[in-house]
Enzyme design. Structure first.
Site, short mmCIF file in Angstrom:
data_model
loop_
_atom_site.label_atom_id
_atom_site.label_comp_id
_atom_site.label_asym_id
_atom_site.label_seq_id
_atom_site.Cartn_x
_atom_site.Cartn_y
_atom_site.Cartn_z
N ASN A 1 0.88 -1.18 0.00
CA ASN A 1 0.00 0.00 0.00
C ASN A 1 0.91 1.22 0.00
O ASN A 1 1.47 1.58 1.03
CB ASN A 1 -0.89 -0.05 1.25
CG ASN A 1 -1.72 1.20 1.42
OD1 ASN A 1 -1.79 2.04 0.53
ND2 ASN A 1 -2.37 1.31 2.57
N TRP A 2 1.02 1.84 -1.16
CA TRP A 2 1.96 2.96 -1.30
C TRP A 2 1.41 4.25 -0.70
O TRP A 2 2.12 5.25 -0.63
CB TRP A 2 2.33 3.15 -2.78
CG TRP A 2 3.11 2.02 -3.37
CD1 TRP A 2 3.45 0.83 -2.76
CD2 TRP A 2 3.65 1.94 -4.70
NE1 TRP A 2 4.16 0.04 -3.62
CE2 TRP A 2 4.30 0.69 -4.82
CE3 TRP A 2 3.63 2.79 -5.79
CZ2 TRP A 2 4.94 0.29 -6.00
CZ3 TRP A 2 4.27 2.39 -6.97
CH2 TRP A 2 4.93 1.17 -7.07
N LYS A 3 0.14 4.25 -0.32
CA LYS A 3 -0.50 5.43 0.28
C LYS A 3 -0.26 6.67 -0.60
O LYS A 3 -0.23 6.54 -1.83
CB LYS A 3 -0.01 5.60 1.72
CG LYS A 3 -0.20 4.30 2.54
CD LYS A 3 0.02 4.45 4.01
CE LYS A 3 -0.22 3.10 4.69
NZ LYS A 3 -0.06 3.16 6.14
N HIS B 1 -9.65 1.06 4.81
CA HIS B 1 -8.37 1.22 5.51
C HIS B 1 -8.55 2.13 6.74
O HIS B 1 -9.32 3.08 6.69
CB HIS B 1 -7.32 1.80 4.56
CG HIS B 1 -5.94 1.75 5.14
ND1 HIS B 1 -5.48 2.69 6.03
CD2 HIS B 1 -4.94 0.84 4.98
CE1 HIS B 1 -4.25 2.36 6.39
NE2 HIS B 1 -3.89 1.25 5.76
N GLU C 1 -6.80 4.42 7.91
CA GLU C 1 -6.54 5.85 7.68
C GLU C 1 -7.76 6.52 7.06
O GLU C 1 -8.08 7.67 7.38
CB GLU C 1 -5.29 6.02 6.80
CG GLU C 1 -4.02 5.75 7.62
CD GLU C 1 -2.85 5.24 6.81
OE1 GLU C 1 -2.86 5.35 5.57
OE2 GLU C 1 -1.90 4.73 7.43
N GLU D 1 -5.46 -5.31 10.47
CA GLU D 1 -4.46 -4.28 10.71
C GLU D 1 -4.75 -3.55 12.01
O GLU D 1 -5.54 -2.60 12.04
CB GLU D 1 -4.48 -3.26 9.56
CG GLU D 1 -4.14 -3.85 8.21
CD GLU D 1 -3.55 -2.80 7.29
OE1 GLU D 1 -2.41 -2.98 6.86
OE2 GLU D 1 -4.23 -1.80 7.04
N GLY E 1 2.29 2.03 10.82
CA GLY E 1 3.20 3.17 10.70
C GLY E 1 3.90 3.53 11.99
O GLY E 1 4.53 4.57 12.09
N SER F 1 3.34 -2.35 10.31
CA SER F 1 4.79 -2.40 10.54
C SER F 1 5.40 -3.75 10.17
O SER F 1 6.37 -4.20 10.80
CB SER F 1 5.13 -2.02 11.99
OG SER F 1 4.68 -0.70 12.26
N GLY G 1 2.81 -1.18 4.29
CA GLY G 1 2.85 0.24 4.00
C GLY G 1 4.28 0.71 3.78
O GLY G 1 4.83 0.62 2.69
N GLY G 2 4.89 1.19 4.86
CA GLY G 2 6.23 1.79 4.77
C GLY G 2 7.24 0.93 4.02
O GLY G 2 8.01 1.44 3.19
#
Ligand code: PGA
Length: 249
Positions: A9-11, A94, A96, A166, A172, A212, A233-234
């Protein structure tokens, strides 16, 4: 046996040019993957990434999808539009989007149903906050989230979707759930799917862990019997880091 699925997930990162370059760098690093590999660039990058990954084992995903087919919904993107860009998966619900844009379980359900209608596999995100975990609500909450988001689906449809567990406190933050915490939560979700949709759907539905997750913890998480991959993500923003997760063994 469920085939693991690792999705990046490149956000809100990367221009179309940067996204195409990242996808191109990733391809040779994951060519031998023993799992499904999905990347979810920002919507404006999908058309640039699709030709880069065409003919490879890397699949294209979107980070959200609107639930209506078309119309006066300024700023939104329909499932058919995504499909036309080569999208095969769409993240819905998601945390976020829940935290910043008022996403609800009911809307996540509509998005997931719209994705399915367009032939896109929804990746439905569920997860508890730290205060919900501390209060002992984790299993009840994530099962509720998963069952609302799958309402109206047939058992056969549920068998083909992806759910991402999640925990919000792990996204994150660098604080990853333990292998056992993640496995227990995912087992609870699968049990909820089993009670509602039956054994075949529960045994087939793929449930990822996200929060993470990176090369150094992916092997332990994915060795757990209930965990069918990860939503990253990251660690999906650098080709080498994402490939480390994909090639964890
Ligand atoms: P993270 O994000 O890997 O950076 O924690 C996961 C996610 O939001 O899907």
């Amino acid at each position: 046996m469920r085939r693991p699925i690792i999705a990046g997930n490149w956000k809100m990162n990367k221009t179309p040019e940067e996204a195409a370059a990242l996808a191109a760098a990733l391809i040779p690093l994951v060519a031998g993957a023993d799992c499904d590999v999905v990347i979810c660039p920002p919507a404006v990058c999908l058309a640039a990434v699709a030709p880069v990954i065409a003919g490879t084992n890397v699949r294209l995903g979107a980070q959200n999808v609107h639930y209506e087919a078309s119309g006066a919904y300024t700023g939104e993107i329909s499932a058919a539009m995504l499909k036309a860009c080569g999208v095969e998966y769409a993240i819905v619900g998601h945390s976020e989007r829940r935290a910043y844009y008022g996403e609800t379980d009911a809307k996540a359900n509509l998005r997931a149903l719209a994705a399915l209608r367009a032939g896109i596999v929804p990746i439905i995100c569920v997860g508890e906050t730290l205060s919900e975990r501390d209060a002992g609500y984790t299993d009840a909450l994530i099962v509720y989230q998963a069952l609302i988001a799958t309402a109206g689906m047939t058992a056969a449809e549920v068998a083909g979707i992806v759910i991402a567990y999640e925990p919000v406190w792990a996204i994150g933050t660098g604080r990853v759930a333990t292998d056992g915490e993640a496995n227990d939560a995912i087992r609870a979700i699968r049990d909820g799917i089993r009670r509602t949709f039956g054994d075949a759907a529960a045994d087939a539905v793929r449930i990822q862990y996200g929060g993470s997750m990176k090369g150094s913890n992916a092997a332990g998480l994915m060795a757990q019997p209930e965990i069918d991959g990860g939503l990253i993500g990251g660690a999906s923003l650098k080709a080498e880091d994402f490939a480390e997760v994909v090639n964890r063994r």
